[in-house]
Design an enzyme around this catalytic site. Structure first.
Site, PDB file in Angstrom:
ATOM      1  N   GLU A 174     -37.038  15.431 -26.582  1.00 46.60           N
ATOM      2  CA  GLU A 174     -38.092  14.453 -27.244  1.00 46.60           C
ATOM      3  C   GLU A 174     -39.185  14.141 -26.468  1.00 46.60           C
ATOM      4  OE1 GLU A 174     -39.012  10.591 -27.729  1.00 46.60           O
ATOM      5  OE2 GLU A 174     -37.111  10.328 -27.411  1.00 46.60           O
TER       6      GLU A 174
ATOM      7  N   GLY B 280     -39.193  12.742 -22.263  1.00 42.45           N
ATOM      8  CA  GLY B 280     -40.397  12.316 -21.191  1.00 42.45           C
ATOM      9  C   GLY B 280     -41.482  13.162 -21.782  1.00 42.45           C
ATOM     10  N   SER B 281     -42.240  13.389 -20.691  1.00 45.65           N
ATOM     11  CA  SER B 281     -43.553  13.933 -20.846  1.00 45.65           C
ATOM     12  C   SER B 281     -43.399  15.392 -21.373  1.00 45.65           C
ATOM     13  CB  SER B 281     -44.347  14.115 -19.661  1.00 45.65           C
ATOM     14  OG  SER B 281     -43.781  15.016 -18.656  1.00 45.65           O
TER      15      SER B 281
ATOM     16  N   CYS C 136     -42.553   5.910 -26.548  1.00 41.22           N
ATOM     17  CA  CYS C 136     -42.925   7.462 -27.146  1.00 41.22           C
ATOM     18  C   CYS C 136     -43.497   7.098 -28.533  1.00 41.22           C
ATOM     19  CB  CYS C 136     -41.924   8.529 -27.084  1.00 41.22           C
ATOM     20  SG  CYS C 136     -40.474   8.060 -27.979  1.00 41.22           S
TER      21      CYS C 136
ATOM     22  N   GLY D 201     -41.146  18.463 -20.539  1.00 44.59           N
ATOM     23  CA  GLY D 201     -40.337  19.328 -21.523  1.00 44.59           C
ATOM     24  C   GLY D 201     -40.543  20.815 -21.436  1.00 44.59           C
TER      25      GLY D 201
END
Ligand code: UN1
Length: 521
Positions: A271, A249-250, A305, A254
Site C-alpha cells: 500500500e 509507505g512510499s 496516503c 515499496g
C-alpha cells in the site's frame, strides 16, 4: 484544556516503566522487552520538538529471535479453531476500547494528528477486530463441480505462516491493525516493524496485545515488535520465513521491498503512495463538495496516503470554488493538536516541510500561481506548522506527478468529463479518487471500467476517510495490494485445491486415456 504530556500518557498506558535510563526497548518478543545498546535515535514529538528519550534499534539477533519465535508460535496457533482465534481478537478489541483515549493521545503526541482523528484511528482498530471476529467464522472455500463421475473439487484456505508488517508514521495504529487482526484470525503469526517516527505508539499497541494473548493462553511469540529503520524492513523482505510481507509507505520503499520479496518468491502486500484527485462537475452540490475537499486536503495535515492532492474543477466553477476554498483556508485553526479547536497540526518533521517548500517552488516554475498558504505559521524550536497551500495550475504538469506528503492542493480546470477522467488517471499512482456530481450518468461513468483507474473511486464523498468494510488499496505505483475489509483476508491464507475421488475407477481429466495393465500377479 491542560495539554497532556508523554510521561502521563505512557503512564496511563502502562508502558512508562519500559523506559530504562531514557531508553525505550528495541524489541518486544514473547511479551518481553529487549534493549539493544548498539544503536538508537532521539525521539521528540512534532508538537514541540522536545526530546523524550531515545529509541533503541533492534539488532540482528533480535530479528532472528522474533522470526524464530513467530514461526514456533505459528505451528501451534494454526491448530486453534479459527472461531477460537476470533475470540482472542474480540478480547483485544475490549482491551483497546478500554484504553481508547490514552492510545489516541499517544498518536496525537507522536504523529501530531488532531485528537478526533486519532480517536477515529483507534476506532478503526476496534472496527477491524469486529470484522475479523466475524471473518473467523467465514474463512470458507468453494465446492466446485467436477467433470469426472464420483469426484469432487474443493478449495480450502489454510493459515499462511509468519506475516511481516511494515507501517508508516501517519497511521501508526490502524494500518497495523488491518494486517495483524486479520492475520491472527487467519492463523498466522505477526512480526511488526513500525515507523521509526512512531515507536511508542507501537510499544503501547504491543503492550495491549501481549497482555490479552497471555491471558488467552495464545502461544508466546505470536506477535512481536522490532523497532528500527529501513535496514530491518530489508531483512524482513529477505528472510525466507516471512511468508507475506505487508508494507505501507512510499513507492521508493515499496519498490525495494517488492524486489527482495520477489527474489525469494515470497508474497508482498503493498500500500504505497497516492496522488488522489477529486472532480467537481458543473452540477456538483458545493455545500457537500467544499467541506469534503477541505477535510481530504488538510486533514492529518495532508499526510494521509488518501489525502487530496489534485482538484479538477469544471471551468465554469473554478473561480468560485477557489474563492470559497481560500476563504476557508484563511480560517483554519492551525496549532497544537491537543487543543480541541485545532484542525491542522504540525508536519511530522523538517524534511516534510522542506519537501513542501520545494514542491511549491517547482509548481511555480511550471506556471502555477499560489492562491494561499505555504508559509510557516509556527517554526522551530516549537515545530513545523504550515499554512495549507492551494496552487492554481495551468494544466497537469510534471510537478504534479509525485506525491508530496503535506497539505498542498493543486487546482486545475477541465471542459469535458472525458478530459477530467483522463487527468485523474494520468499520474503514476492509483489509490483514491472522487467525483462530486448530481448527474447519475457522470457518476456511473466515473466509477465504470473506463472511469477512474484507482482502487477507491467515490461519488459525493472525499478521497480520504475510507471505512474498514471495503477492500482498501490502489493500482499502478500504489502497489496493487488490498487490505482491511471485503476479501482482503485471503492475502493472509494459502489456498489448497483438492480433488477427491470417491468412486471405484480412475477416470482422467480432459478425457485422457493412459491404460496401465495391472500386473497379472
Ligand atoms: C493511510 O493513509 O495509509 O481512508 C491509510 C483513510 C484511512 C486510512 C488511511 N481510513 O484515509
Amino acid at each position: 484544556m491542560k495539554p497532556y504530556s508523554l510521561a502521563e500518557v505512557a503512564q496511563s498506558l502502562g508502558i512508562a516503566h519500559w523506559q530504562k535510563e531514557q531508553v525505550w526497548p528495541s524489541s518486544v518478543i514473547r511479551g518481553r522487552t529487549h534493549y539493544a545498546h548498539a544503536a538508537w535515535h532521539e525521539l521528540s514529538s512534532p508538537i514541540d520538538c522536545v526530546s523524550h528519550g531515545r529509541q533503541a534499534l533492534a539488532q540482528d539477533d533480535e530479528i532472528s529471535q522474533a522470526i524464530g519465535a513467530a514461526h514456533e508460535a505459528f505451528l501451534v496457533w494454526r491448530n486453534w479453531p479459527a472461531p477460537r482465534r476470533g475470540q482472542v481478537v474480540k478480547a483485544i478489541a475490549a482491551q483497546v476500547a478500554q484504553h481508547k483515549t490514552e492510545l489516541a493521545r499517544l498518536i496525537v503526541l507522536e504523529a501530531g494528528k488532531i485528537e478526533s482523528e486519532a480517536l477515529g484511528e483507534v476506532q478503526e482498530w476496534i472496527d477491524l477486530c469486529d470484522l475479523a471476529l466475524g471473518q473467523s467464522r467465514q474463512l470458507h472455500g468453494l465446492v466446485i463441480a467436477s467433470e469426472r463421475p464420483e469426484h469432487r473439487l474443493i478449495e480450502q484456505w489454510h493459515p499462511l505462516g509468519v506475516v511481516g508488517v511494515i507501517t508508516a508514521f501517519n497511521f501508526p495504529v490502524a494500518v497495523w491493525a488491518w494486517n495483524a487482526m486479520l492475520a491472527l484470525v487467519c492463523g498466522d503469526a505477526v512480526v511488526w516493524k513500525p515507523s521509526e517516527k512512531t515507536p511508542l505508539t507501537a510499544l503501547a499497541c504491543m503492550h495491549l496485545v501481549s497482555k490479552v494473548l497471555h491471558e488467552q493462553g495464545a502461544p508466546a511469540g505470536l506477535v512481536s515488535l522490532l523497532q528500527g529503520d529501513a535496514q530491518i524492513g530489508q531483512q524482513l523482505a529477505q528472510h525466507p520465513t516471512i511468508a507475506l510481507l505487508s508494507a505501507t509507505g512510499s513507492c521508493r520503499m515499496g519498490r525495494a521491498v517488492a524486489q527482495h520479496v520477489a527474489e525469494r518468491f515470497g508474497r508482498s502486500l503493498l500500500e504505497l503512495g497516492g496522488n488522489n484527485a477529486l472532480i467537481i462537475t458543473p452540477g456538483a452540490d458545493l455545500a457537500l463538495a467544499i467541506p469534503a475537499i477541505v477535510f481530504s486536503a488538510v486533514g492529518t495535515c495532508g499526510q494521509r496516503c488518501t489525502s487530496l492532492r489534485r482538484l479538477i474543477v469544471h471551468e465554469s466553477l473554478i473561480d468560485a470554488v477557489c474563492q470559497q476554498l481560500v476563504g476557508i483556508y484563511g480560517q483554519l485553526k492551525i496549532g497544537d493538536p491537543r487543543h480541541t479547536e485545532t484542525l491542522v497540526g504540525p508536519l511530522i518533521d523538517g524534511i516534510a516541510l522542506q519537501a513542501m517548500k520545494n514542491k511549491i517552488k517547482e509548481a511555480i516554475q511550471d506556471g502555477g500561481t499560489v492562491l494561499c498558504g505555504g508559509q510557516v505559521v509556527i517554526g522551530v524550536p516549537v515545530g513545523h506548522y504550515v499554512q495549507p497551500a492551494i496552487i492554481r495550475m495551468p494544466g497537469q504538469t510534471a510537478a504534479m506527478m509525485e506525491e508530496t506528503f503535506a497539505p498542498l492542493l493543486f487546482v486545475l480546470s477541465y471542459r469535458t468529463l472525458a478530459e477530467a477522467i483522463a487527468l485523474n488517471n494520468e499520474v503514476p499512482q492509483g489509490l483514491s479518487s472522487a467525483i462530486f456530481t448530481q448527474d447519475q450518468r457522470e457518476a456511473e461513468q466515473f466509477i465504470s471500467a473506463v472511469g477512474s483507474d484507482c482502487g477507491l473511486a467515490n461519488v459525493n464523498v472525499g478521497t480520504s476517510g475510507a471505512e474498514i468494510g471495503g477492500a482498501f488499496g490502489g493500482e499502478k505505483a500504489t502497489g496493487g495490494g488490498r487490505e482491511s475489509g471485503s476479501d482482503a483476508w485471503k492475502n493472509y491464507m494459502r489456498r489448497s485445491t483438492n480433488t477427491i475421488n470417491y468412486g471405484a475407477s480412475l477416470p482422467l481429466a480432459q478425457g485422457v486415456h493412459f491404460d496401465v495393465k495391472p500386473d497379472p500377479e
